[in-house]
Design a protein around this motif. Structure first.
Motif, mmCIF file in Angstrom:
data_model
loop_
_atom_site.group_PDB
_atom_site.id
_atom_site.type_symbol
_atom_site.label_atom_id
_atom_site.label_comp_id
_atom_site.label_asym_id
_atom_site.label_seq_id
_atom_site.Cartn_x
_atom_site.Cartn_y
_atom_site.Cartn_z
ATOM 1 N N ASN A 358 -11.255 5.048 -0.202
ATOM 2 C CA ASN A 358 -11.358 3.745 0.464
ATOM 3 C C ASN A 358 -10.365 3.600 1.616
ATOM 4 N N VAL A 359 -9.357 4.478 1.672
ATOM 5 C CA VAL A 359 -8.278 4.298 2.656
ATOM 6 C C VAL A 359 -8.703 4.808 4.036
ATOM 7 N N PHE A 360 -8.474 3.980 5.038
ATOM 8 C CA PHE A 360 -8.930 4.243 6.411
ATOM 9 C C PHE A 360 -8.370 5.543 6.979
ATOM 10 N N THR A 361 -8.857 5.908 8.182
ATOM 11 C CA THR A 361 -8.407 7.185 8.754
ATOM 12 C C THR A 361 -7.291 6.996 9.775
ATOM 13 N N GLY A 362 -6.969 5.762 10.103
ATOM 14 C CA GLY A 362 -5.872 5.542 11.033
ATOM 15 C C GLY A 362 -6.165 4.391 11.973
ATOM 16 N N TYR A 363 -5.184 4.113 12.849
ATOM 17 C CA TYR A 363 -5.348 3.041 13.825
ATOM 18 C C TYR A 363 -5.899 3.617 15.120
ATOM 19 N N TRP A 364 -6.872 2.944 15.661
ATOM 20 C CA TRP A 364 -7.556 3.344 16.888
ATOM 21 C C TRP A 364 -6.539 3.602 18.007
ATOM 22 N N ARG A 365 -6.528 4.818 18.480
ATOM 23 C CA ARG A 365 -5.668 5.221 19.596
ATOM 24 C C ARG A 365 -4.199 4.856 19.412
ATOM 25 N N MET A 366 -3.731 4.887 18.167
ATOM 26 C CA MET A 366 -2.308 4.651 17.881
ATOM 27 C C MET A 366 -1.822 5.712 16.895
ATOM 28 N N PRO A 367 -1.724 6.969 17.340
ATOM 29 C CA PRO A 367 -1.340 8.027 16.394
ATOM 30 C C PRO A 367 0.040 7.814 15.786
ATOM 31 N N GLU A 368 0.960 7.254 16.557
ATOM 32 C CA GLU A 368 2.310 7.088 15.996
ATOM 33 C C GLU A 368 2.340 6.035 14.902
ATOM 34 N N LYS A 369 1.679 4.904 15.179
ATOM 35 C CA LYS A 369 1.584 3.840 14.163
ATOM 36 C C LYS A 369 0.911 4.381 12.909
ATOM 37 N N THR A 370 -0.122 5.201 13.141
ATOM 38 C CA THR A 370 -0.843 5.774 12.002
ATOM 39 C C THR A 370 0.106 6.631 11.168
ATOM 40 N N ARG A 371 0.890 7.473 11.846
ATOM 41 C CA ARG A 371 1.816 8.353 11.106
ATOM 42 C C ARG A 371 2.870 7.553 10.340
ATOM 43 N N GLU A 372 3.271 6.413 10.912
ATOM 44 C CA GLU A 372 4.293 5.598 10.228
ATOM 45 C C GLU A 372 3.762 5.000 8.926
ATOM 46 N N GLU A 373 2.468 4.682 8.892
ATOM 47 C CA GLU A 373 1.960 3.927 7.739
ATOM 48 C C GLU A 373 1.060 4.733 6.812
ATOM 49 N N LEU A 374 0.422 5.786 7.379
ATOM 50 C CA LEU A 374 -0.465 6.616 6.559
ATOM 51 C C LEU A 374 0.221 7.970 6.398
ATOM 52 N N LEU A 375 0.719 8.227 5.195
ATOM 53 C CA LEU A 375 1.564 9.404 4.988
ATOM 54 C C LEU A 375 0.736 10.683 4.920
ATOM 55 N N GLU A 376 1.426 11.821 5.104
ATOM 56 C CA GLU A 376 0.705 13.097 5.133
ATOM 57 C C GLU A 376 -0.034 13.379 3.833
ATOM 58 N N ASP A 377 0.513 12.892 2.713
ATOM 59 C CA ASP A 377 -0.163 13.152 1.434
ATOM 60 C C ASP A 377 -1.304 12.161 1.169
ATOM 61 N N GLY A 378 -1.623 11.344 2.155
ATOM 62 C CA GLY A 378 -2.802 10.472 2.028
ATOM 63 C C GLY A 378 -2.490 9.063 1.544
ATOM 64 N N PHE A 379 -1.231 8.830 1.108
ATOM 65 C CA PHE A 379 -0.887 7.478 0.657
ATOM 66 C C PHE A 379 -0.654 6.557 1.851
#
Ligand code: MCA
Ligand code: AMP
Length: 512
Positions: A358-379
C-alpha cells in the motif's frame, strides 16, 4: 498479465451489470453497465483531448458521479488522476499545474475562464469543464468521441494517481500512488470490513482525497456494492439516508455532529452494519456517546495519503475507543525511538513507520524528500507518534510533524505562516492547532507585529490578517482566530515553542 486496476473493477462491474453503482438524492441512477459505458466514452474524450498513457489529468470539480467515471476513464487509459480540493485558490492551483505538468485540466464550468488563464500561464495544453449536473465540455466531448472499451496493459508500479499533500516546508508534495498500491489496499479493506455486493455506502465525503476517493469508492467497486452520493456532509441528509444505507465512512466531525442530534437512535441505525471513522483522531467520548445512542461501536482506522490505510480496528472483536487497531493484513509496522533509531519496547512512544504494498513510490519530482521519508528498506516514516498497548492495539498519541488537522483536512502551519508573514506589519507568526469542539483542531495564528507599530488606526488587527489570507489560501486553512503577542516563546536553540502557545491559548474554542 496487466495490473491495470480498472480490469479488477471491470470484472465486478460486468458481474453486477444491472445493479446500482451510484445513486443520488435527486433520483439519478448509474448502474454498473452505465459505469462501463460512460467511462469508455470519457476515455474516448480524454484520448481526443490529447491525453496519453502516463499523462497527468488535473481535476478540480464538484462532487458528482461523473467525476468518479472520469477517474475510472483515467485508469482505463493509464493516465494519472490528479484530484484537487475545490477549495483551492487560483494561486494554489497554479502551483499544482506547474509542478505536475498535466496534459489536461478539468475544471468547473464557472471557473473556465480562470482555468484557461492558469493553463496558459503554466503551459497546460488543454482545458475541459465538468459540472455537477453531468454538464460541461468534457461531457459533450464524451458524447461525440469514439468510446474506448479497452483498458491499457500496465505494470503494477505504473502510476494511477498523484495526490498532493502539504509539506512542513510549506511546499506541497505529490504522492505517487501506483495501481498496485490502490488495488492491494482496496482488496484488503473490502475483506477486512466484510464488504459485499449487498452494501450501500452513504457517501458524504469529498472525492478529492484518499478517504472519499480510494477508501470509499475503490472498496465499493472491489465489492460490487453501491453508493448513495450526497454532495457534502449534511446532518439532515444523513438522517434521511441512514434507514436505507449499510455503511457510513466519515471524519470525526461527522460523528461529533451526529451524536448531538436526538434523531440518532438504535431504530434510526437499525439497517446500518458499519460506521467507519478516520483521517483524524476520534475522541473516546464521541466513540462512547455514539455507541450509547445506537449500539454501534465506530470502527476507527488509520491511514495517510502516502500509504492508504495501514491500521484498523477489527470488524469482529473489540473496536477500542482511542485506538486505531492493528496492522491490516500485508502491512508491517514498527515504532522507532527518535533519538537512537531503534524500535521501542511495547508500551513506549515512538515514531510510527509502515511498510507494505500500500505504500507509495515517492513524491513527484522530489527525490530528496522521498529519500528522507521513504527508507531504503521500504518503511515509510509517517511522522505520527504511536504506542502499542498490552493488547496489541495501536494508539496514535501525537505528531512529530508540525501539522494541524481541522475537520479531517491537513493544514501545514508553515504554509499559512508564510502567507501571514508577507504582510509588512508582521514581524513573525506561528500557526498552531487548538482543541475545537467541531473541527477537532482549530487553526489559530499568533502574530508579532513589526516594531514601531503603535496602537491606533494603522495597527494590524485580526480582520486584516484574515482578509489578506482570503483568496490566497483555501478557507479551511485560514485561522479561525488571530492573536497578537509581543514576542514568540523560543527555546535555547531559538526554535518557537508552539507547545507554550498551545497551552496559553488552549481554551480559545470552548465547547458549547
Ligand atoms: C469547512 N470549514 C472548515 C472545514 N470545513 N474550516 C476548517 N476545517 C474544515 N474541515 C469552514 C467553512 O468554509 C465555513 O466557513 C465554516 O467552516 C462552516 O462550514 P460548515 O458548513 O460547518 O462546513 P461543512 O461543509 O459542514 O464541512 C465540515 C466537514 C468538511 C464536513 C467536516 O470539512 C469535510 O467534509 N471534511 C472531510 C475532509 C476529508 O475528507 N478528509 C480526508 C483526507 P465560513 O462560515 O467562514 O464560510 S484523507 C486523509 O486524511 C487520510 C488518508 C485518511 O486517513 O483518511
Ligand atoms: P493526510 O496526509 O491528509 O493523508 O493525513 C494523514 C494524517 O492524518 C496521518 O499522518 C495522521 O496524523 C492523521 N490520521 C489519519 N487517521 C487518523 C486516526 N484515525 N487517528 C489519528 N490521526 C489520524
Amino acid at each position: 498479465m496487466s495490473h491495470n486496476l480498472f480490469d479488477t473493477f471491470a470484472a465486478q462491474m460486468r458481474k453486477r451489470a444491472d445493479a446500482d453503482f451510484i445513486t443520488t438524492r435527486n433520483g439519478r441512477r448509474y448502474s454498473y453497465t452505465d459505469a462501463l459505458t460512460q467511462s469508455a466514452q470519457l476515455a474516448g474524450a480524454l484520448t481526443e483531448l490529447g491525453v496519453k498513457q502516463g499523462d497527468r489529468v488535473a481535476v478540480q470539480v464538484d462532487k458528482s458521479p461523473e467525476a468518479i467515471l472520469l477517474y475510472l476513464a483515467c485508469l482505463r487509459i493509464g493516465s494519472v488522476y490528479l484530484p484537487l480540493n475545490t477549495g483551492y485558490t487560483g494561486d494554489e492551483i497554479r502551483y499544482f499545474l506547474n509542478d505536475a505538468e498535466p496534459a489536461l485540466f478539468v475544471c468547473r464550468p464557472k471557473m473556465e475562464e480562470q482555468a484557461r488563464a492558469l493553463a496558459a500561464d503554466t503551459g497546460c495544453p488543454a482545458v475541459a469543464t465538468l459540472g455537477h449536473a453531468a454538464d460541461g465540455s468534457l461531457m459533450d466531448a464524451a458524447q461525440q468521441a469514439a468510446p474506448r472499451e479497452d483498458s491499457v496493459a500496465l505494470e503494477k508500479d505504473d502510476l494511477a494517481a498523484i495526490l498532493y499533500t502539504s509539506g512542513t516546508t510549506g511546499r506541497s508534495k505529490g504522492a505517487m500512488l501506483t495501481h498496485q498500491n490502490l488495488a492491494s489496499n482496496s482488496k484488503t479493506l473490502a475483506s477486512a470490513w466484510h464488504f459485499s455486493a449487498d452494501d450501500r455506502l452513504i457517501h458524504a465525503l469529498p472525492i478529492f482525497h484518499t478517504h472519499g476517493l480510494f477508501v470509499a469508492c475503490n472498496v465499493t467497486l472491489m465489492a460490487g456494492a453501491s453508493m448513495l452520493f450526497l454532495p457534502k456532509f449534511d446532518v439532515d441528509e444523513i438522517f434521511a439516508e441512514l434507514p436505507h444505507g449499510s455503511v457510513l465512512m466519515g471524519v470525526p466531525t461527522f460523528y461529533t455532529r451526529l451524536v448531538q442530534d436526538e434523531r440518532l437512535t438504535p431504530e434510526m441505525t437499525a439497517n446500518m452494519r458499519l460506521f467507519v471513522s478516520g483521517s483524524a483522531p476520534l475522541t473516546s467520548e464521541t466513540h462512547a456517546a455514539f455507541e450509547a445512542k445506537t449500539g454501534h461501536a465506530i470502527l476507527e482506522r488509520y491511514g495517510m495519503t502516502e500509504t492508504n490505510m495501514n491500521l484498523s480496528n477489527p470488524y469482529e472483536g473489540a473496536r477500542r475507543a482511542g485506538t486505531v487497531g492493528k496492522p491490516l493484513p500485508g502491512v508491517e509496522m514498527r515504532i522507532i525511538d527518535r533519538e537512537n533509531g531503534r524500535e521501542v519496547p511495547q508500551g513506549e512512544i515512538g515514531i510510527l513507520q509502515v511498510r507494505g504494498p500500500n505504500v507509495f513510490t515517492g513524491y513527484w519530482r522530489m527525490p530528496e524528500k522521498t529519500r528522507e521519508e521513504l527508507l531504503e528498506d521500504g518503511f515509510f516514516i509517517t511522522g505520527d507518534l504511536a504506542m502499542v498497548d498490552d493488547q496489541g492495539y495501536v494508539h496514535i498519541v501525537g505528531r512529530d510533524k508540525d501539522l494541524v488537522i481541522s475537520g479531517g483536512y491537513n493544514v501545514y502551519p508553515k504554509e499559512v505562516e508564510q502567507v501571514i508573514d508577507e504582510l509588512d506589519q508582521v514581524a513573525e507568526s506561528a500557526v498552531i492547532g487548538l482543541p475545537h469542539p467541531d473541527f477537532g483542531e482549530g487553526v489559530t495564528a499568533v502574530v508579532v507585529r513589526q516594531q514601531g507599530a503603535t496602537p491606533g488606526e494603522d495597527q494590524l488587527e485580526e480582520a486584516a490578517v484574515i482578509e489578506h489570507l482570503d483568496g490566497r489560501l483555501a478557507k479551511y486553512k485560514q485561522p479561525k482566530r488571530v492573536f497578537f503577542v509581543d514576542e514568540l516563546p523560543r527555546n535555547t536553540m531559538g526554535k518557537v515553542q508552539k507547545n507554550e502557545l498551545r497551552k496559553r491559548f488552549h481554551d480559545t474554542y470552548p465547547s458549547t
